[in-house]
Write a protein that holds these residues in place. Structure first.
Motif, mmCIF file in Angstrom:
data_model
loop_
_atom_site.group_PDB
_atom_site.id
_atom_site.type_symbol
_atom_site.label_atom_id
_atom_site.label_comp_id
_atom_site.label_asym_id
_atom_site.label_seq_id
_atom_site.Cartn_x
_atom_site.Cartn_y
_atom_site.Cartn_z
ATOM 1 N N SER A 98 -37.747 3.988 -30.604
ATOM 2 C CA SER A 98 -37.161 5.328 -30.571
ATOM 3 C C SER A 98 -36.143 5.384 -29.436
ATOM 4 O O SER A 98 -36.437 4.969 -28.315
ATOM 5 C CB SER A 98 -38.269 6.360 -30.347
ATOM 6 N N LEU A 99 -34.939 5.859 -29.760
ATOM 7 C CA LEU A 99 -33.885 6.003 -28.758
ATOM 8 C C LEU A 99 -33.505 7.471 -28.681
ATOM 9 O O LEU A 99 -33.322 8.122 -29.717
ATOM 10 C CB LEU A 99 -32.645 5.200 -29.144
ATOM 11 N N SER A 100 -33.379 7.972 -27.471
ATOM 12 C CA SER A 100 -33.016 9.364 -27.296
ATOM 13 C C SER A 100 -31.964 9.454 -26.197
ATOM 14 O O SER A 100 -32.096 8.792 -25.164
ATOM 15 C CB SER A 100 -34.268 10.162 -26.908
ATOM 16 N N THR A 101 -30.925 10.244 -26.436
ATOM 17 C CA THR A 101 -29.869 10.373 -25.426
ATOM 18 C C THR A 101 -29.423 11.823 -25.326
ATOM 19 O O THR A 101 -29.506 12.582 -26.306
ATOM 20 C CB THR A 101 -28.668 9.458 -25.755
ATOM 21 N N ARG A 102 -28.951 12.176 -24.126
ATOM 22 C CA ARG A 102 -28.455 13.537 -23.902
ATOM 23 C C ARG A 102 -27.129 13.413 -23.168
ATOM 24 O O ARG A 102 -27.083 13.508 -21.932
ATOM 25 C CB ARG A 102 -29.484 14.315 -23.087
ATOM 26 N N GLN A 142 -27.870 16.613 -27.919
ATOM 27 C CA GLN A 142 -28.996 15.685 -27.861
ATOM 28 C C GLN A 142 -29.022 14.864 -29.147
ATOM 29 O O GLN A 142 -28.875 15.413 -30.242
ATOM 30 C CB GLN A 142 -30.300 16.459 -27.701
ATOM 31 N N ARG A 169 -31.021 11.488 -31.263
ATOM 32 C CA ARG A 169 -32.249 10.698 -31.284
ATOM 33 C C ARG A 169 -32.266 9.866 -32.557
ATOM 34 O O ARG A 169 -31.815 10.320 -33.609
ATOM 35 C CB ARG A 169 -33.437 11.658 -31.265
ATOM 36 N N ARG A 228 -35.034 7.109 -34.633
ATOM 37 C CA ARG A 228 -36.328 6.416 -34.666
ATOM 38 C C ARG A 228 -36.292 5.364 -35.767
ATOM 39 O O ARG A 228 -35.722 5.597 -36.831
ATOM 40 C CB ARG A 228 -37.454 7.402 -34.981
ATOM 41 N N HIS A 286 -30.011 16.089 -39.498
ATOM 42 C CA HIS A 286 -30.937 14.953 -39.461
ATOM 43 C C HIS A 286 -30.927 14.237 -40.805
ATOM 44 O O HIS A 286 -30.505 14.791 -41.830
ATOM 45 C CB HIS A 286 -32.352 15.426 -39.116
#
Lengths: 135, 176
Positions: B26-30, B36, B38, B40, B117
């Motif tokens: 899982s990669l998440s960035t802001r 935001q 994300r 997965r 999404h």
């Protein structure tokens, strides 16, 4: 068996579905104790079997009266094509710190656009009133 | 990132053991306060998925009428012989699953946000002896939230679900 057992026919078959859902909700809170709400859901669903092509050429014989090409056509009767609209409107009223009164009216429409054997088109409607305890 | 292992043991089934190796990333960035993103990814490898062994597809066992006049059902192939001769293994459980799920949320201000999404899921079992089993799904969607005033808020959403599965269809051919 009396007249014979000639093997089996087989072919890959697929099932496809496409479903669109749209939702809209609105909430209006004129005071700390009172909140109005409205929900609207639209759904369009389609699904069917397909891709079946039974070939009786590989069988040792064909049972009397059977038409396997016609059996392949059964996927046509599996088609589902429906539309559903559901709406609900109501309010919450906080009577006290622990008690909340709820009232709601709801209405739904279901349209069977491709009926087979039974047409499932119909509507539902109702009124709901309740009291909720928060603990 | 993550990994887990699962083993199922069955006492009363033809497929006694099923082992699953599951990997998660899982990669998440802001990149800014209002944006935001994300993504997965999940991979599952399943050894010995639950399967109906020898479920269908009997070969030709009796090409001619049974002996007797009229033909006697007692002297012909019996149903249990037909069942015992089935060859094809069938299942609706995959040996490989992959899931990708990216999403982006943008908060346009204190009183509105937008989200988009997508979910792609594919399942496949290519360990069967007569035909592969497959299922693939695509689920894109968007959501929007607005609060024109402190007392009023609205949510709008749309989701699409497109799925296709694929299996073997078998018809036995017998008479009598």
């Amino acid at each position: 068996m009396t007249a014979g057992q000639f093997g089996s026919l087989a072919d890959p078959i697929h099932y496809s579905t496409r479903n669109h859902t749209a939702l809209a909700t609105v909430n209006y809170t004129p005071s700390e104790r009172l909140s109005f709400f409205g929900n609207f859901v639209y759904n369009d669903g389609r699904g069917s079997l397909g891709g079946l092509a039974l070939d009786a050429a590989g069988l040792a014989a064909i049972p009397a009266g059977f038409d396997y090409a016609a059996v392949s056509d059964l996927t046509r009767f599996s088609a589902l094509n429906v539309r559903r609209i559901q709406q609900a409107y109501g309010f919450y009223y906080q009577v006290s710190d622990r008690w909340v009164f709820t009232w709601m009216v709801f209405h739904g429409q279901y349209k069977d656009r491709q009926p087979y054997l039974v047409n499932t088109t119909g509507r539902n409607a109702g009124i709901h009133a309740g009291i909720n305890l928060i603990f | 990132m993550g990994y887990d292992y699962q083993k199922i043991r069955r006492d009363a089934a033809e497929v006694a053991d099923t082992e699953t190796n599951r990997f998660l990333v899982s990669l998440s960035t802001r990149p800014s306060r209002s944006l935001q993103a994300r993504v997965r990814y999940r991979l599952e490898q399943i050894t010995g998925p639950f399967t109906h062994l020898r479920a269908a597809y009997s070969p030709a066992l009796q090409p001619n009428p049974s002996p007797g006049s009229p033909p006697s059902p007692l002297l012909g192939t019996q149903y249990y012989t037909l069942y015992a001769a089935r060859q094809a293994n069938l299942t609706m459980f995959p040996s490989l699953i992959q899931l990708v799920e990216p999403s982006i949320t943008w908060a346009a201000g204190e009183r509105s946000s937008f989200s988009i999404h997508y979910r792609w899921r594919t399942e496949r079992n290519d360990k069967l002896n007569f035909s592969d089993w497959e299922r693939q799904a695509h689920l894109p969607g968007v959501e929007a939230w607005f609060a024109p005033t402190q007392k009023l808020n609205l949510t709008l959403a749309y989701n699409f679900h497109n799925e296709r599965s694929h299996t073997l269809f078998v018809v036995p051919a017998f008479d009598g």
